[in-house]
Design a protein around this motif. Structure first.
Motif, mmCIF file in Angstrom:
data_model
loop_
_atom_site.group_PDB
_atom_site.id
_atom_site.type_symbol
_atom_site.label_atom_id
_atom_site.label_comp_id
_atom_site.label_asym_id
_atom_site.label_seq_id
_atom_site.Cartn_x
_atom_site.Cartn_y
_atom_site.Cartn_z
ATOM 1 N N SER A 58 0.821 -1.218 0.000
ATOM 2 C CA SER A 58 0.000 0.000 0.000
ATOM 3 C C SER A 58 0.849 1.258 0.000
ATOM 4 O O SER A 58 0.480 2.264 -0.588
ATOM 5 C CB SER A 58 -0.933 0.017 1.207
ATOM 6 O OG SER A 58 -1.792 -1.086 1.156
ATOM 7 N N SER A 62 0.238 4.434 -2.620
ATOM 8 C CA SER A 62 -0.141 5.781 -2.173
ATOM 9 C C SER A 62 0.780 6.851 -2.755
ATOM 10 O O SER A 62 0.347 7.976 -2.990
ATOM 11 C CB SER A 62 -0.170 5.860 -0.653
ATOM 12 O OG SER A 62 1.114 5.632 -0.125
ATOM 13 N N CYS A 95 -8.590 -0.256 -2.262
ATOM 14 C CA CYS A 95 -9.400 -0.419 -1.045
ATOM 15 C C CYS A 95 -8.812 -1.520 -0.174
ATOM 16 O O CYS A 95 -8.269 -2.497 -0.676
ATOM 17 C CB CYS A 95 -10.836 -0.775 -1.407
ATOM 18 S SG CYS A 95 -11.647 0.508 -2.353
ATOM 19 N N GLU A 96 -8.968 -1.336 1.111
ATOM 20 C CA GLU A 96 -8.508 -2.323 2.075
ATOM 21 C C GLU A 96 -9.708 -3.143 2.514
ATOM 22 O O GLU A 96 -10.794 -2.612 2.732
ATOM 23 C CB GLU A 96 -7.896 -1.603 3.271
ATOM 24 C CG GLU A 96 -7.231 -2.524 4.249
ATOM 25 C CD GLU A 96 -6.543 -1.758 5.372
ATOM 26 O OE1 GLU A 96 -6.251 -2.396 6.386
ATOM 27 O OE2 GLU A 96 -6.320 -0.547 5.233
ATOM 28 N N LEU A 110 -16.519 5.612 -2.193
ATOM 29 C CA LEU A 110 -15.730 5.256 -1.018
ATOM 30 C C LEU A 110 -16.140 5.998 0.235
ATOM 31 O O LEU A 110 -16.695 7.086 0.184
ATOM 32 C CB LEU A 110 -14.249 5.543 -1.281
ATOM 33 C CG LEU A 110 -13.625 4.714 -2.380
ATOM 34 C CD1 LEU A 110 -12.225 5.197 -2.651
ATOM 35 C CD2 LEU A 110 -13.626 3.251 -2.019
ATOM 36 N N GLY A 111 -15.832 5.382 1.333
ATOM 37 C CA GLY A 111 -15.993 5.989 2.641
ATOM 38 C C GLY A 111 -14.875 5.481 3.522
ATOM 39 O O GLY A 111 -14.114 4.591 3.130
ATOM 40 N N ARG A 112 -14.782 6.009 4.689
ATOM 41 C CA ARG A 112 -13.726 5.588 5.612
ATOM 42 C C ARG A 112 -14.378 4.995 6.849
ATOM 43 O O ARG A 112 -15.312 5.557 7.405
ATOM 44 C CB ARG A 112 -12.876 6.788 5.991
ATOM 45 C CG ARG A 112 -11.691 6.447 6.857
ATOM 46 C CD ARG A 112 -10.853 7.672 7.073
ATOM 47 N NE ARG A 112 -10.188 8.034 5.841
ATOM 48 C CZ ARG A 112 -8.877 7.975 5.668
ATOM 49 N NH1 ARG A 112 -8.104 7.590 6.640
ATOM 50 N NH2 ARG A 112 -8.338 8.312 4.527
ATOM 51 N N LEU A 113 -13.867 3.847 7.272
ATOM 52 C CA LEU A 113 -14.377 3.216 8.483
ATOM 53 C C LEU A 113 -13.674 3.791 9.696
ATOM 54 O O LEU A 113 -12.475 4.037 9.670
ATOM 55 C CB LEU A 113 -14.141 1.704 8.438
ATOM 56 C CG LEU A 113 -14.879 0.929 7.356
ATOM 57 C CD1 LEU A 113 -14.487 -0.546 7.426
ATOM 58 C CD2 LEU A 113 -16.378 1.077 7.491
ATOM 59 N N LYS A 114 -14.433 3.962 10.760
ATOM 60 C CA LYS A 114 -13.850 4.455 12.001
ATOM 61 C C LYS A 114 -12.981 3.356 12.616
ATOM 62 O O LYS A 114 -13.264 2.168 12.461
ATOM 63 C CB LYS A 114 -14.956 4.859 12.973
ATOM 64 C CG LYS A 114 -15.714 6.082 12.498
ATOM 65 C CD LYS A 114 -16.694 6.540 13.541
ATOM 66 C CE LYS A 114 -17.346 7.830 13.076
ATOM 67 N NZ LYS A 114 -18.127 8.438 14.123
ATOM 68 N N TRP A 118 -13.028 -1.011 12.767
ATOM 69 C CA TRP A 118 -11.945 -1.915 12.338
ATOM 70 C C TRP A 118 -11.613 -2.896 13.466
ATOM 71 O O TRP A 118 -11.345 -4.072 13.210
ATOM 72 C CB TRP A 118 -10.687 -1.128 11.946
ATOM 73 C CG TRP A 118 -10.707 -0.662 10.520
ATOM 74 C CD1 TRP A 118 -10.782 0.625 10.084
ATOM 75 C CD2 TRP A 118 -10.669 -1.477 9.347
ATOM 76 N NE1 TRP A 118 -10.798 0.660 8.720
ATOM 77 C CE2 TRP A 118 -10.719 -0.612 8.235
ATOM 78 C CE3 TRP A 118 -10.598 -2.848 9.121
ATOM 79 C CZ2 TRP A 118 -10.705 -1.076 6.922
ATOM 80 C CZ3 TRP A 118 -10.575 -3.307 7.815
ATOM 81 C CH2 TRP A 118 -10.632 -2.423 6.734
#
Length: 131
Positions: A58, A62, A95-96, A110-114, A118
């Motif tokens: 990753s 990036s 994406c992870e 896309l969105g980001r997980l808190k 996780w």
């Protein structure tokens, strides 16, 4: 000798631009010069680079995103906006996931997980619950 023009671009554009009679500046409204600044060439190269590194760590992927022209510039602003418009429709953002499979998505999807979520996913994976 080259004509230097600051375009706030993270990459160098080297081409046979039409210059003013003094040869000190590039004619920004010339159809020839506008034709050189075609976003499709950048997009094809960028997408190819992202896709070719899908198996890379990753941290490597990036660093590719530093080449996106994000700073505004009167000289290449239409080019920057056109690149953005075209890339938004492509699956270019890695994406992870909780699986070893790698995939990319469109930026708009896309969105980001808190971090707390996780942690829940990590615990679920440890007790081998299939999501």
């Amino acid at each position: 000798m080259g004509t230097e023009m600051v375009a706030n671009s993270p990459f160098i554009i080297q081409a046979d631009f039409l210059l003013s009679s003094s040869r000190e500046s590039i004619l920004s409204d010339s159809p020839w010069n506008k034709g050189i600044l075609v976003p499709s060439a950048f997009n094809i190269a960028f997408i190819s680079l992202v896709k070719s590194t899908e198996t890379a760590p990753s941290s490597c992927i990036s660093s590719i995103f530093r080449f996106l022209p994000i700073k505004s510039s009167s000289i290449i602003d239409s080019l920057r906006l056109s690149i953005k418009e075209k890339l938004v429709a492509e699956h270019v953002v890695p994406c992870e996931s909780q699986t070893p499979q790698r995939f990319s998505s469109k930026p708009s999807e896309l969105g980001r997980l808190k971090p707390a979520f996780w942690n829940v996913l990590d615990k679920v994976e440890k007790i081998k619950v299939d999501l």
